[in-house]
Motif scaffolding. Structure first.
Motif, mmCIF file in Angstrom:
data_model
loop_
_atom_site.group_PDB
_atom_site.id
_atom_site.type_symbol
_atom_site.label_atom_id
_atom_site.label_comp_id
_atom_site.label_asym_id
_atom_site.label_seq_id
_atom_site.Cartn_x
_atom_site.Cartn_y
_atom_site.Cartn_z
ATOM 1 N N ALA B 181 0.757 -0.868 -0.147
ATOM 2 C CA ALA B 181 0.016 0.173 -0.008
ATOM 3 C C ALA B 181 0.970 1.387 0.060
ATOM 4 O O ALA B 181 0.486 2.341 -0.746
ATOM 5 N N ALA B 182 1.854 1.297 0.764
ATOM 6 C CA ALA B 182 2.613 2.647 0.946
ATOM 7 C C ALA B 182 3.652 2.665 -0.637
ATOM 8 O O ALA B 182 3.624 3.843 -0.833
ATOM 9 N N GLY B 183 4.123 1.637 -1.106
ATOM 10 C CA GLY B 183 4.742 1.809 -2.166
ATOM 11 C C GLY B 183 4.188 2.249 -3.371
ATOM 12 O O GLY B 183 4.255 3.009 -3.969
ATOM 13 N N LEU B 184 2.852 1.658 -3.499
ATOM 14 C CA LEU B 184 1.908 1.893 -4.558
ATOM 15 C C LEU B 184 1.568 3.237 -4.434
ATOM 16 O O LEU B 184 1.595 4.238 -5.252
ATOM 17 N N SER B 185 1.264 4.131 -3.198
ATOM 18 C CA SER B 185 0.878 5.330 -2.894
ATOM 19 C C SER B 185 2.040 6.346 -3.485
ATOM 20 O O SER B 185 1.715 7.150 -4.084
ATOM 21 N N ALA B 186 3.238 6.050 -2.864
ATOM 22 C CA ALA B 186 4.358 6.633 -3.094
ATOM 23 C C ALA B 186 4.605 6.695 -4.709
ATOM 24 O O ALA B 186 4.791 7.809 -5.173
ATOM 25 N N ALA B 187 4.422 5.679 -5.315
ATOM 26 C CA ALA B 187 4.640 5.360 -6.861
ATOM 27 C C ALA B 187 3.475 6.439 -7.626
ATOM 28 O O ALA B 187 3.913 7.062 -8.586
ATOM 29 N N LEU B 188 2.398 6.319 -7.015
ATOM 30 C CA LEU B 188 1.163 6.983 -7.842
ATOM 31 C C LEU B 188 1.331 8.719 -7.396
ATOM 32 O O LEU B 188 1.009 9.151 -8.517
ATOM 33 N N SER B 189 1.871 8.840 -6.461
ATOM 34 C CA SER B 189 1.988 10.155 -6.297
ATOM 35 C C SER B 189 3.109 10.987 -6.939
ATOM 36 O O SER B 189 3.224 11.817 -7.813
ATOM 37 N N ALA B 190 4.259 9.981 -6.961
ATOM 38 C CA ALA B 190 5.606 10.467 -7.646
ATOM 39 C C ALA B 190 5.184 10.531 -9.281
ATOM 40 O O ALA B 190 5.703 11.354 -10.030
ATOM 41 N N ALA B 191 4.243 9.488 -9.668
ATOM 42 C CA ALA B 191 4.166 9.506 -11.192
ATOM 43 C C ALA B 191 3.617 10.764 -11.755
ATOM 44 O O ALA B 191 3.883 11.122 -12.889
ATOM 45 N N GLN B 192 2.725 11.393 -10.812
ATOM 46 C CA GLN B 192 1.986 12.680 -11.349
ATOM 47 C C GLN B 192 3.016 13.536 -11.723
ATOM 48 O O GLN B 192 2.583 14.651 -12.015
ATOM 49 N N SER B 193 4.106 13.582 -11.333
ATOM 50 C CA SER B 193 5.158 14.756 -11.271
ATOM 51 C C SER B 193 5.885 14.562 -12.946
ATOM 52 O O SER B 193 6.305 15.499 -13.208
ATOM 53 N N GLY B 194 5.618 13.498 -13.491
ATOM 54 C CA GLY B 194 6.271 13.042 -14.790
ATOM 55 C C GLY B 194 7.743 12.909 -14.720
ATOM 56 O O GLY B 194 8.590 12.523 -15.885
ATOM 57 N N LEU B 195 8.224 12.512 -13.506
ATOM 58 C CA LEU B 195 9.742 12.276 -13.326
ATOM 59 C C LEU B 195 9.734 10.784 -13.834
ATOM 60 O O LEU B 195 8.595 9.932 -13.538
ATOM 61 N N ARG B 196 10.877 10.156 -14.106
ATOM 62 C CA ARG B 196 11.203 8.580 -14.311
ATOM 63 C C ARG B 196 11.013 8.036 -13.054
ATOM 64 O O ARG B 196 11.844 8.298 -12.256
ATOM 65 N N ILE B 197 10.102 6.877 -12.853
ATOM 66 C CA ILE B 197 9.839 6.169 -11.758
ATOM 67 C C ILE B 197 10.041 4.892 -11.909
ATOM 68 O O ILE B 197 9.466 4.410 -12.772
ATOM 69 N N VAL B 198 10.665 3.967 -10.969
ATOM 70 C CA VAL B 198 10.661 2.627 -10.993
ATOM 71 C C VAL B 198 10.149 2.188 -9.647
ATOM 72 O O VAL B 198 10.405 2.429 -8.551
ATOM 73 N N LEU B 199 9.252 1.213 -9.730
ATOM 74 C CA LEU B 199 8.608 0.330 -8.684
ATOM 75 C C LEU B 199 8.999 -1.209 -8.662
ATOM 76 O O LEU B 199 8.702 -1.752 -9.836
ATOM 77 N N MET B 200 9.555 -1.461 -7.439
ATOM 78 C CA MET B 200 10.040 -2.889 -7.689
ATOM 79 C C MET B 200 9.183 -3.500 -6.355
ATOM 80 O O MET B 200 9.161 -2.972 -5.531
ATOM 81 N N ASP B 201 9.117 -4.941 -6.840
ATOM 82 C CA ASP B 201 8.355 -5.792 -5.770
ATOM 83 C C ASP B 201 8.876 -7.128 -5.890
ATOM 84 O O ASP B 201 8.822 -7.547 -7.033
ATOM 85 N N GLU B 202 9.205 -7.769 -4.658
ATOM 86 C CA GLU B 202 9.656 -9.074 -4.923
ATOM 87 C C GLU B 202 8.626 -10.298 -5.229
ATOM 88 O O GLU B 202 8.822 -11.392 -5.595
ATOM 89 N N HIS B 203 7.402 -9.893 -5.126
ATOM 90 C CA HIS B 203 6.225 -10.544 -5.349
ATOM 91 C C HIS B 203 5.973 -10.607 -6.832
ATOM 92 O O HIS B 203 6.126 -9.598 -7.576
ATOM 93 N N ALA B 204 4.947 -11.672 -7.256
ATOM 94 C CA ALA B 204 4.447 -11.609 -8.618
ATOM 95 C C ALA B 204 3.430 -10.573 -8.658
ATOM 96 O O ALA B 204 2.945 -9.846 -9.813
ATOM 97 N N THR B 205 2.491 -10.506 -7.541
ATOM 98 C CA THR B 205 1.471 -9.393 -7.541
ATOM 99 C C THR B 205 1.749 -8.176 -6.563
ATOM 100 O O THR B 205 2.378 -8.512 -5.395
ATOM 101 N N LEU B 206 1.393 -7.118 -6.952
ATOM 102 C CA LEU B 206 1.683 -5.879 -6.527
ATOM 103 C C LEU B 206 0.421 -5.759 -5.321
ATOM 104 O O LEU B 206 -0.805 -6.533 -5.502
ATOM 105 N N GLY B 207 0.767 -5.383 -4.205
ATOM 106 C CA GLY B 207 -0.222 -5.142 -3.179
ATOM 107 C C GLY B 207 0.194 -5.364 -1.567
ATOM 108 O O GLY B 207 -0.398 -5.093 -0.687
ATOM 109 N N GLY B 208 1.452 -6.058 -1.731
ATOM 110 C CA GLY B 208 2.078 -6.238 -0.284
ATOM 111 C C GLY B 208 1.203 -7.347 0.607
ATOM 112 O O GLY B 208 0.238 -7.980 0.343
#
Lengths: 94, 991
Positions: B181-208
């Motif tokens: 939830a925290a990583g997804l939120s950070a990514a969604l907030s940062a994504a709106q800036s137009g900056l280049r973002i990478v989101l990594m998760d060790e599982h196959a499905t996002l959501g923690g």
């Protein structure tokens, strides 16, 4: 991965560079005493903190650079040419 | 049979099949090996590391310490795969580890019982250091083979890995580690800036941990899906799933390991990020009680995710054992799915009223201030022994409760590894009884559960604030994230319980580190034996050193250690976190640089000719140089002797293109070379060459070669093959740092010129035929002369120098004409019976002549050591002159270069042999020197060698011995001059 700003080429990864030597020393006179020569070749301060050193941009422009690097944090606070000296105050950028 | 599929969870109904120990099983697409095995009722997955105890699935994530399996067969086999992290694919072959013949019946399980036969278990803490020590002769024949048979987890494949691995370098503005939830939120907030973002998760499905919730909790499920969908359509966001970020390095560099299992097996990502947001979440800690490693004992969060995400009930009857509020939800979800919960055992004195009421409504009995003291059952759990706690911490009356699943929770540990790699150690937080990183590294934010913020809405807000701050630091603006209406309360109300008192007078094992079989008793033993630092305790017991890196074990162990030391957990501290935090395949680090691609291959312009000629090659730095050119079935020894003898009587051609070539230009070039070389170069006339030696500043020999003068202000230097790059850097360094006032430029021209050595009495006649317009007479081109010519319009430089001791020339031609000129010389040499010769014959010829190469100039010798002190000019200063005068380098007893002749000419003198005075090797005999190079000499018809011998020049004529005890050799040799062949240089200087 350290990133070093070559004055000629810009910011590059340290794998393009080769560490040279301590930059806090200069070549003694040819007729300097053996002790002076010994100190020049072998004696080092080994500081923990900001340190001036020479690196060569071997896989780039091949220039020898003077690099100010913190030996504890690896932060590189200044780079310049061999005859240049870093400003007294730390610069934020590498 | 314990687990079973109760519903579909988040999976769809597509069926796939896989095999486990050869047995074909069915699974649903999206299953992990762990969920599929449990769905098939498989309880025992493998056996443990030391004691070979049965082990099963004990979590549902990266922290898995029980269900380690091997995946694939043959070259494809990968050992120690966490069953919880491996997705099932059609036809996947999975097998158990550490058991024979089967996980149900394993012969080495005897290890589990030996503990009770000896006063101190041979497998307890430090057994590596205490056992197998004596007697020494038992080591090779008995101990080592026995350990090798029994030790380790899984088997390393015995075939080369044919899979492809890639390395990927990438640059991002913001890297976000963890897709909960925290990583997804950070990514969604940062994504709106137009900056280049990478989101990594060790599982196959996002959501923690959102995946731990039932799908029916629609508000949160919808939030998760919408957030992922928004990120997936954002062009500036890269999502890497199945990707564990395993280390942080200097300069905001992250290393990540991505499992692809397609045409490429794994990717190694080297990511440079301007800003880093760590949202790695928290993992649940186990409770420590007797037999807590039995299949069926599982982290409450794992049991919950299995049920809600994969639709797999981890057992048919649960007992929940907890010291905090969070685990109650597992019991409620199981109960609400119609799965019986026999009891909740809560170790806390105080109770959370709302949870207590919820239990009463569901009819679940709660045992307050009680503990599970022991799990019982042969392989898997069949019941637990429960005792009340008394106020003095001892156990009260006990009774058994039937169950096949013990879901347990000892609290939550934020995953602080990535934050700690930034340099700051984590500190203990009493409130959540776990470690958090207080001071973040530069450019870094830790958010959500990774920072001890367990509440959902609060974690999302924290992540958003961090993302906005990161964007702002990059002069951009992060956006807002919709906060879901439903919250998850992060209050644990935890009362720490580091280990349950053992049921009286029982020696049953309470595991702290399940994967490495480290028990509570081991930690006590380590403390008793004086290992009071956590770093020492870790290494002595091997706790936290398995591939889970102590994710579940560390905090419990530190707390136990603190208890033994009678100090606070804060004072005890943690061990230092180091990368990698998760298993990383060596293949991914190697990438494509394997086999012949491990290093680049440098080819000379004549390489293809050598290949066509059937040359045998030898590695020389990055080059593969012709070693010899066999005729028929010739061996190396036959070929080099023939080639060397042929050069002495006729003529031969050798490719020396690998030599370093440096052009030195400018008005001060001669002054510069006078400082670089020990001998004078300013006196060298144009079109003449001179052999030069350069020293290091410390007075030892650095490199040698011939340098010729092309013009007053222009020199052409050659260096040895090995030092070509280093010498160029050295020259550049001297010019830029020491003598910037000198007007000189240096440039490598190594690749510009092909070089070939033409040697032998017929070399002049051959050249005259090859280049008839040039004059090669003694008068026109004397020894050490340089002539210029052209071949088909391309410049030629022909130097009359000799490494072989014969009349010889070096022919330099522009690289793209190299093969053409080589072939031309070979053709023109036919009447004189020309042959190509390789590196081995080149070596023979130079040893016969007493010339030194890298074998002699190994960085430890001085001019005097190689009898060349007279080369040092007295008319000028040169690099190394001062420290060459040091007392130690002037010692007359230093070993110096001599020639060695085998007393029996047919007896080889092994290179590397030690020179001794005694005729057999005895204790205390003095090393007099060593053999540096040797060859069979066709000219002298016997074996000869070069070596270094103490006071060697005064010992010509002595007989000493070359000892090579590894091969039982002790060879009498005569000390002679190193100039074996033609000491007066008559051949070289010719008529």
């Amino acid at each position: 991965m350290l990133r070093i700003k070559c004055p000629y080429c810009g910011v590059r990864e340290h794998t393009e560079f080769t560490y040279g030597e301590d930059a806090n020393r200069s070549l003694p006179d040819p007729d300097a005493s053996l002790e002076n020569w010994n100190n020049y070749v072998f004696a080092r301060q080994n500081v923990a903190g900001e340190h001036l050193e020479y690196w060569q941009h071997t896989l780039g422009c091949r220039a020898w650079l003077k690099v100010q690097r913190d030996t504890v944090t690896h932060d590189i606070t200044w780079t310049g040419l061999p005859h240049e000296t870093p400003p007294q105050q730390k610069e934020a950028s590498t | 049979m314990s687990g079973f599929r109760s519903h579909l969870g988040r999976l769809n109904d597509e069926q796939i099949s896989f095999s486990f120990n050869g047995q074909s099983l069915s699974a649903r697409a999206g299953d992990t090996v762990a969920s599929a095995l449990l769905a098939n009722g498989i309880e025992v997955v493998g056996r443990s590391f030391k004691y070979h105890r049965p082990r099963g699935v004990n979590s549902c994530g990266a922290e898995e310490s029980g269900a380690l399996v091997s995946v694939g067969i043959g070259a494809e086999q990968e050992p120690n795969v966490r069953a919880t992290m491996q997705l099932v694919t059609e036809g996947l072959q999975v097998s158990s580890q550490n058991c024979w013949p089967s996980p149900q019946f394993d012969l080495l399980a005897i290890n589990n019982f030996v503990g009770s036969l000896f006063p101190s278990s041979p497998l307890a803490a430090g057994f590596y250091y205490k056992t197998f020590m004596w007697p020494a002769k038992f080591w090779y024949k008995l101990y080592e083979p026995a350990i090798r048979r029994a030790a380790g987890m899984g088997k390393v494949p015995d075939q080369a890995d044919k899979a492809a691995y890639d390395r990927i370098n990438s640059f991002y503005d913001i890297a976000i580690i963890g897709g909960g939830a925290a990583g997804l939120s950070a990514a969604l907030s940062a994504a709106q800036s137009g900056l280049r973002i990478v989101l990594m998760d060790e599982h196959a499905t996002l959501g923690g941990q959102l995946l731990h919730l039932p799908k029916q909790q629609q508000d949160l499920e919808q939030w998760r899906q919408n957030t992922i969908a928004s990120l997936q359509v954002a062009d500036n966001v890269t999502i890497l799933t199945n990707t564990v970020c395993w280390g942080r390095f200097d300069g905001n560099t992250l290393a990540a390991h991505e499992v692809i299992d397609g045409k490429v097996r794994h990717n190694f990502h080297k990511i440079h990020a301007e800003k880093i947001i760590i949202a790695t979440g928290a993992i649940e800690r186990p409770l420590v009680f007797t037999n807590n490693d039995k299949p069926g004992v599982m982290l409450a969060s794992g049991a919950r995710k299995l049920l809600n995400n994969y639709g797999v009930a981890a057992g048919r009857q649960m007992v929940l054992f907890t010291n905090n509020d969070s685990a109650y939800k597992t019991a409620f979800d199981y109960h609400d799915q119609g799965l019986p919960v026999a009891a909740i055992i809560d170790s806390r004195e105080s109770r959370s009223e709302h949870l207590f009421e919820a239990c009463q409504q569901r009819g679940i009995p709660v045992h307050q201030y009680s503990v599970v003291t022991k799990a019982k059952g042969w392989h898997g759990v069949r019941s637990v022994q429960v005792s009340e706690l008394k106020d003095d911490g001892t156990l009260g009356a006990s009774h058994d409760i039937t169950c096949d699943l013990v879901a347990h929770s000892g609290g939550w540990s934020p995953q602080v590894q990535m934050a700690s790699h930034g340099g700051t150690p984590p500190i203990y937080d009493e409130q959540i009884t776990a470690f958090v990183v207080d001071q973040q590294a530069a450019d870094t934010w830790s958010v959500g559960a990774a920072q001890g913020q367990f509440g959902l809405q609060a974690g999302i807000k924290q992540a958003m604030v961090a993302a906005q701050a990161a964007c702002q630091a990059l002069a951009c603006q992060g956006g807002e994230v919709l906060i879901p209406a439903e919250d998850i309360n992060g209050e644990l109300n935890i009362e720490p319980l580091w280990s349950v008192p053992a049921p009286s007078k029982q020696k049953n094992k309470q595991f702290v580190d399940i994967q490495h079989d480290v028990t509570v008793a081991d930690i006590g033993l380590a403390h008793k034996e004086g290992f009071i630092s956590v770093e020492h305790m870790k290494r002595y017991t091997t706790l936290g050193m398995a591939n889970d890196q102590g994710r579940t074990a560390n905090v419990n162990a530190l707390a136990m250690m603190a208890g033994h030391l009678e100090q606070s957990i804060t004072a005890t501290g943690t061990t230092r976190f180091r990368p990698p935090i998760a298993p990383v395949s060596l293949g991914s680090i190697a990438g494509r640089e394997v086999g012949e691609h491990v290093r680049p291959l440098r080819r000379t312009p004549m390489q293809e000719w050598h290949e066509r000629q059937g040359a045998v090659f030898v590695e020389a730095g990055l080059f593969r140089r012709p070693q010899y050119y066999p005729i028929g079935n010739e061996t190396l020894d036959q070929a080099y002797v023939r080639e060397a003898a042929h050069v002495r009587t006729k003529v031969g051609l050798c490719d020396v293109s690998s030599l370093g070539k440096i052009e030195i230009v400018g008005p001060d070039s001669a002054v510069f070379l006078d400082r670089i070389y020990v001998n004078l170069f300013s006196s060298l006339p144009v079109n003449k060459a001179r052999y030069g030696i350069m020293l290091r500043e410390d007075g030892h020999i650095y490199d040698d070669g011939t340098t010729s003068r092309l013009a007053d202000d222009r020199f052409f230097m050659t260096t040895t093959t090995a030092k070509a790059g280093a010498v160029l850097s050295h020259l550049e360094r001297c010019l830029e740092i020491d003598w910037p006032e000198l007007q000189v430029r240096v440039s490598s021209v190594s690749e510009h010129w092909a070089a070939m050595a033409l040697a032998g009495p017929q070399s002049r006649a051959t050249l005259q035929l090859a280049f008839p317009e040039m004059d090669f007479s003694q008068a026109a081109l004397p020894f050490m002369g340089l002539a210029h010519g052209k071949y088909q319009g391309s410049p030629l430089r022909i130097l009359r120098v000799s490494f072989s001791g014969e009349l010889a020339y070096e022919v330099y031609v522009q690289a793209d004409h190299g093969e053409q000129v080589w072939q031309h010389i070979m053709a023109m040499g036919q009447p004189h019976d020309i042959i190509p010769y390789g590196l081995e014959a080149l070596g023979t010829l130079r040893i016969e002549k007493g010339h030194v190469t890298g074998a002699e100039l190994d960085g430890r010798v001085t001019l005097a050591d190689v009898n060349m002190q007279r080369m040092a000019s007295k008319k000028k200063w040169f690099v190394g002159q001062n420290l060459m005068q040091r007392e130690g380098l002037q010692d007359p007893k230093r070993p110096c270069l001599v020639g060695l002749k085998a007393v029996d000419p047919q007896q080889a003198i092994p290179t590397g042999a030690i020179l001794v005075n005694e005729n057999k090797l005895v204790a205390g005999c003095d090393k007099q020197g060593w053999v540096s190079s040797m060859t069979y000499s066709p000219a002298l018809e016997g074996f000869i060698a070069l070596g270094f011998l103490t006071s060697g020049q005064k010992r010509i004529g002595e007989t000493i011995y070359a000892a090579y005890p590894l091969q039982g050799q002790h060879i009498p040799v005569e000390v002679v001059s190193s100039h074996f062949y033609d000491p007066d240089n008559i051949q070289v200087k010719d008529q």
